[in-house]
Design an enzyme around this catalytic site. Structure first.
Site, PDB file in Angstrom:
ATOM      1  N   ASN A  99      14.731  52.057  30.495  1.00 41.97           N
ATOM      2  CA  ASN A  99      13.481  52.441  29.839  1.00 41.97           C
ATOM      3  C   ASN A  99      13.673  52.616  28.339  1.00 41.97           C
ATOM      4  O   ASN A  99      14.708  53.104  27.891  1.00 41.97           O
ATOM      5  CB  ASN A  99      12.947  53.746  30.454  1.00 41.97           C
ATOM      6  CG  ASN A  99      12.642  53.579  31.920  1.00 41.97           C
ATOM      7  OD1 ASN A  99      12.609  52.454  32.410  1.00 41.97           O
ATOM      8  ND2 ASN A  99      12.427  54.663  32.629  1.00 41.97           N
ATOM      9  N   VAL A 100      12.638  52.247  27.609  1.00 40.99           N
ATOM     10  CA  VAL A 100      12.691  52.358  26.148  1.00 40.99           C
ATOM     11  C   VAL A 100      11.764  53.478  25.669  1.00 40.99           C
ATOM     12  O   VAL A 100      11.567  53.657  24.478  1.00 40.99           O
ATOM     13  CB  VAL A 100      12.320  51.011  25.474  1.00 40.99           C
ATOM     14  CG1 VAL A 100      13.301  49.912  25.890  1.00 40.99           C
ATOM     15  CG2 VAL A 100      10.883  50.579  25.777  1.00 40.99           C
ATOM     16  N   ASP A 101      11.204  54.239  26.634  1.00 36.01           N
ATOM     17  CA  ASP A 101      10.175  55.224  26.268  1.00 36.01           C
ATOM     18  C   ASP A 101      10.726  56.536  25.706  1.00 36.01           C
ATOM     19  O   ASP A 101       9.967  57.366  25.198  1.00 36.01           O
ATOM     20  CB  ASP A 101       9.253  55.501  27.474  1.00 36.01           C
ATOM     21  CG  ASP A 101       9.998  56.015  28.713  1.00 36.01           C
ATOM     22  OD1 ASP A 101      11.076  56.628  28.580  1.00 36.01           O
ATOM     23  OD2 ASP A 101       9.481  55.797  29.836  1.00 36.01           O
ATOM     24  N   HIS A 116      18.206  48.871  27.228  1.00 40.34           N
ATOM     25  CA  HIS A 116      17.225  47.997  26.568  1.00 40.34           C
ATOM     26  C   HIS A 116      16.733  48.548  25.238  1.00 40.34           C
ATOM     27  O   HIS A 116      15.731  48.063  24.714  1.00 40.34           O
ATOM     28  CB  HIS A 116      16.048  47.739  27.518  1.00 40.34           C
ATOM     29  CG  HIS A 116      16.447  46.955  28.737  1.00 40.34           C
ATOM     30  ND1 HIS A 116      15.687  46.890  29.877  1.00 40.34           N
ATOM     31  CD2 HIS A 116      17.556  46.200  28.985  1.00 40.34           C
ATOM     32  CE1 HIS A 116      16.300  46.128  30.780  1.00 40.34           C
ATOM     33  NE2 HIS A 116      17.440  45.712  30.262  1.00 40.34           N
ATOM     34  N   CYS A 147      16.075  48.586   2.554  1.00 38.00           N
ATOM     35  CA  CYS A 147      16.538  47.376   1.849  1.00 38.00           C
ATOM     36  C   CYS A 147      15.373  46.432   1.514  1.00 38.00           C
ATOM     37  O   CYS A 147      15.567  45.407   0.873  1.00 38.00           O
ATOM     38  CB  CYS A 147      17.593  46.638   2.684  1.00 38.00           C
ATOM     39  SG  CYS A 147      16.904  45.740   4.079  1.00 38.00           S
ATOM     40  N   THR A 185      13.408  51.233  39.921  1.00 40.88           N
ATOM     41  CA  THR A 185      13.540  49.903  39.302  1.00 40.88           C
ATOM     42  C   THR A 185      13.332  48.818  40.342  1.00 40.88           C
ATOM     43  O   THR A 185      13.765  48.973  41.486  1.00 40.88           O
ATOM     44  CB  THR A 185      14.903  49.720  38.584  1.00 40.88           C
ATOM     45  OG1 THR A 185      14.955  48.387  38.035  1.00 40.88           O
ATOM     46  CG2 THR A 185      16.098  49.930  39.487  1.00 40.88           C
ATOM     47  N   SER A 186      12.687  47.729  39.922  1.00 36.55           N
ATOM     48  CA  SER A 186      12.458  46.612  40.844  1.00 36.55           C
ATOM     49  C   SER A 186      13.760  45.844  41.080  1.00 36.55           C
ATOM     50  O   SER A 186      13.855  45.077  42.024  1.00 36.55           O
ATOM     51  CB  SER A 186      11.391  45.666  40.276  1.00 36.55           C
ATOM     52  OG  SER A 186      11.796  45.199  39.005  1.00 36.55           O
ATOM     53  N   ALA A 228       9.345  59.074  42.755  1.00 38.28           N
ATOM     54  CA  ALA A 228      10.560  59.673  42.190  1.00 38.28           C
ATOM     55  C   ALA A 228      10.379  61.174  41.893  1.00 38.28           C
ATOM     56  O   ALA A 228      11.286  61.966  42.157  1.00 38.28           O
ATOM     57  CB  ALA A 228      10.950  58.929  40.915  1.00 38.28           C
TER      58      ALA A 228
HETATM   59  P1  OAD Z   1       9.462  47.224  37.102  1.00 39.32           P
HETATM   60  O1  OAD Z   1       8.044  47.384  36.667  1.00 39.32           O
HETATM   61  O2  OAD Z   1       9.971  45.865  37.321  1.00 39.32           O
HETATM   62  O3  OAD Z   1       9.705  48.036  38.445  1.00 39.32           O
HETATM   63  C1  OAD Z   1       9.287  49.349  38.597  1.00 39.32           C
HETATM   64  C2  OAD Z   1       9.740  49.831  39.956  1.00 39.32           C
HETATM   65  O4  OAD Z   1       9.364  51.189  40.071  1.00 39.32           O
HETATM   66  C3  OAD Z   1       9.107  49.084  41.129  1.00 39.32           C
HETATM   67  O5  OAD Z   1      10.151  48.758  42.054  1.00 39.32           O
HETATM   68  C4  OAD Z   1       8.159  50.120  41.752  1.00 39.32           C
HETATM   69  O6  OAD Z   1       8.076  49.991  43.161  1.00 39.32           O
HETATM   70  C5  OAD Z   1       8.832  51.405  41.364  1.00 39.32           C
HETATM   71  N1  OAD Z   1       7.937  52.575  41.223  1.00 39.32           N
HETATM   72  C6  OAD Z   1       6.706  52.631  40.666  1.00 39.32           C
HETATM   73  N2  OAD Z   1       6.247  53.885  40.634  1.00 39.32           N
HETATM   74  C7  OAD Z   1       7.215  54.653  41.194  1.00 39.32           C
HETATM   75  C8  OAD Z   1       7.358  56.046  41.422  1.00 39.32           C
HETATM   76  N3  OAD Z   1       6.419  56.914  41.074  1.00 39.32           N
HETATM   77  N4  OAD Z   1       8.493  56.492  42.007  1.00 39.32           N
HETATM   78  C9  OAD Z   1       9.472  55.615  42.377  1.00 39.32           C
HETATM   79  N5  OAD Z   1       9.401  54.292  42.179  1.00 39.32           N
HETATM   80  C10 OAD Z   1       8.296  53.818  41.580  1.00 39.32           C
HETATM   81  O7  OAD Z   1      10.357  48.026  36.038  1.00 39.32           O
HETATM   82  P2  OAD Z   1      11.911  47.910  35.757  1.00 39.32           P
HETATM   83  O8  OAD Z   1      12.664  47.644  37.008  1.00 39.32           O
HETATM   84  O9  OAD Z   1      12.289  49.081  34.951  1.00 39.32           O
HETATM   85  O10 OAD Z   1      12.702  45.241  30.025  1.00 39.32           O
HETATM   86  O11 OAD Z   1      11.963  46.625  34.832  1.00 39.32           O
HETATM   87  C11 OAD Z   1      13.152  46.224  34.266  1.00 39.32           C
HETATM   88  C12 OAD Z   1      12.910  45.677  32.874  1.00 39.32           C
HETATM   89  O12 OAD Z   1      11.923  44.659  32.927  1.00 39.32           O
HETATM   90  C13 OAD Z   1      12.330  46.694  31.897  1.00 39.32           C
HETATM   91  O13 OAD Z   1      13.318  47.514  31.314  1.00 39.32           O
HETATM   92  C14 OAD Z   1      11.686  45.815  30.865  1.00 39.32           C
HETATM   93  C15 OAD Z   1      11.067  44.762  31.753  1.00 39.32           C
HETATM   94  O14 OAD Z   1      10.971  43.539  31.166  1.00 39.32           O
HETATM   95  C16 OAD Z   1      12.638  45.412  28.690  1.00 39.32           C
HETATM   96  O15 OAD Z   1      11.815  46.097  28.129  1.00 39.32           O
HETATM   97  C17 OAD Z   1      13.697  44.693  27.956  1.00 39.32           C
END
Ligand code: OAD
Length: 244
Positions: A99-101, A116, A147, A185-186, A228
């Site tokens: 996460n970048v937040d 990230h 700069c 994470t997905s 979560a």
């Molecule tokens: P995704 O949006 O791909 O996945 C989010 C995951 O969180 C999914 O598997 C959901 O089922 C799960 N989810 C949603 N709400 C939830 C909750 N309340 N409790 C538990 N699980 C929950 O996000 P990321 O896997 O983080 O990259 O994506 C990876 C990267 O893809 C990000 O860091 C971003 C994006 O492109 C950059 O910004 C470089």
């Protein structure tokens, strides 16, 4: 949970948590894929369409300012706070986030590897200097480095490599972890998705917390289905009971 009863952790155990967008979902930060994703919002789609290389453009920063303003109205949730409690408890607790937040830092986490980057920082494309940009709205769009060059967000964009030092540290922790938590994470973005697999292969117990099954689910030791912010505090209560 039978598995948790079998864990043999102590305060010196190496514990690693990898988080994704789902950990911030209950704070109100939209995820990237599936139900509740950022792309359901038309403004986000339009702004993202104008964002792009070389990433220090007005278009890119308008998209990031939209995201930064949204996150500025969000607070860390019980999942973020539980991870802080765990860090306070274990001598060797490390958080790796996609996460970048910046919400883990706002919650109080200290040992955080941001794979990230961070949307509250800018980077100079000319000299690589990283500067804090903690306030939204920005004074100028794009923000300008001392700069004279326009800054870009200090965020890894699709197709860009991760910072080598951060990635190596994350790989090393994953290899050595005794317990590896993978939360919200997905698991579709590499190399982050490789970390829980590496941890499992290296002998860690890997516990996934996600509202739905993911591509990682078949490979983890235990997958817990749920939000979560609800699951993590309960899991931590259960884990605590097993610690010597
Ligand atoms: P995704 O949006 O791909 O996945 C989010 C995951 O969180 C999914 O598997 C959901 O089922 C799960 N989810 C949603 N709400 C939830 C909750 N309340 N409790 C538990 N699980 C929950 O996000 P990321 O896997 O983080 O990259 O994506 C990876 C990267 O893809 C990000 O860091 C971003 C994006 O492109 C950059 O910004 C470089």
């Amino acid at each position: 949970m039978v598995l948790i009863g079998k864990l043999n952790l102590n305060r010196k155990s190496l514990i690693v948590a990898l988080t994704g967008a789902g950990v911030s979902a209950e704070s109100g930060v939209p995820i990237f894929r599936g139900r509740g994703s950022m792309w359901e919002n038309e403004t986000a789609r339009n702004l993202a369409g104008k964002s792009g290389p070389p990433w220090n453009t007005r278009g890119t920063w308008e998209f990031y300012e939209w995201r930064r303003e949204l996150v500025s109205r969000c607070e860390p949730n019980a999942a973020h706070l539980t991870l802080v409690e765990m860090e306070d408890f274990f001598y060797n607790f490390y958080l790796i986030t996609q996460n970048v937040d910046g919400l883990h830092h706002r919650a109080g986490s200290r040992k955080v590897l941001e794979l990230h980057g961070n949307m509250w920082k800018g980077r100079c494309p000319r000299d690589g200097e990283i500067v804090d940009l903690p306030k939204t709205p920005l004074e100028t769009i794009p923000p300008i480095h001392s700069c004279g060059e326009a800054l870009r967000p200090h965020v890894v964009q699709f197709g860009e490599p991760l910072e080598q030092k951060t990635l190596e540290a994350a790989l090393d922790l994953s290899r050595r972890a005794e317990l590896f938590l993978v939360i919200g994470t997905s698991g579709v973005v590499s190399p982050a998705r490789d970390l829980p697999l590496l941890a499992r292969k290296s002998g860690a117990v890997v516990i996934e917390v996600n509202r739905e099954p993911t591509v990682l689910t078949p490979y983890v030791t235990l997958s817990i289905r749920g939000m979560a912010a609800e699951i993590l505090p309960k899991l931590w209560e259960d884990l605590k009971k097993t610690i010597n």
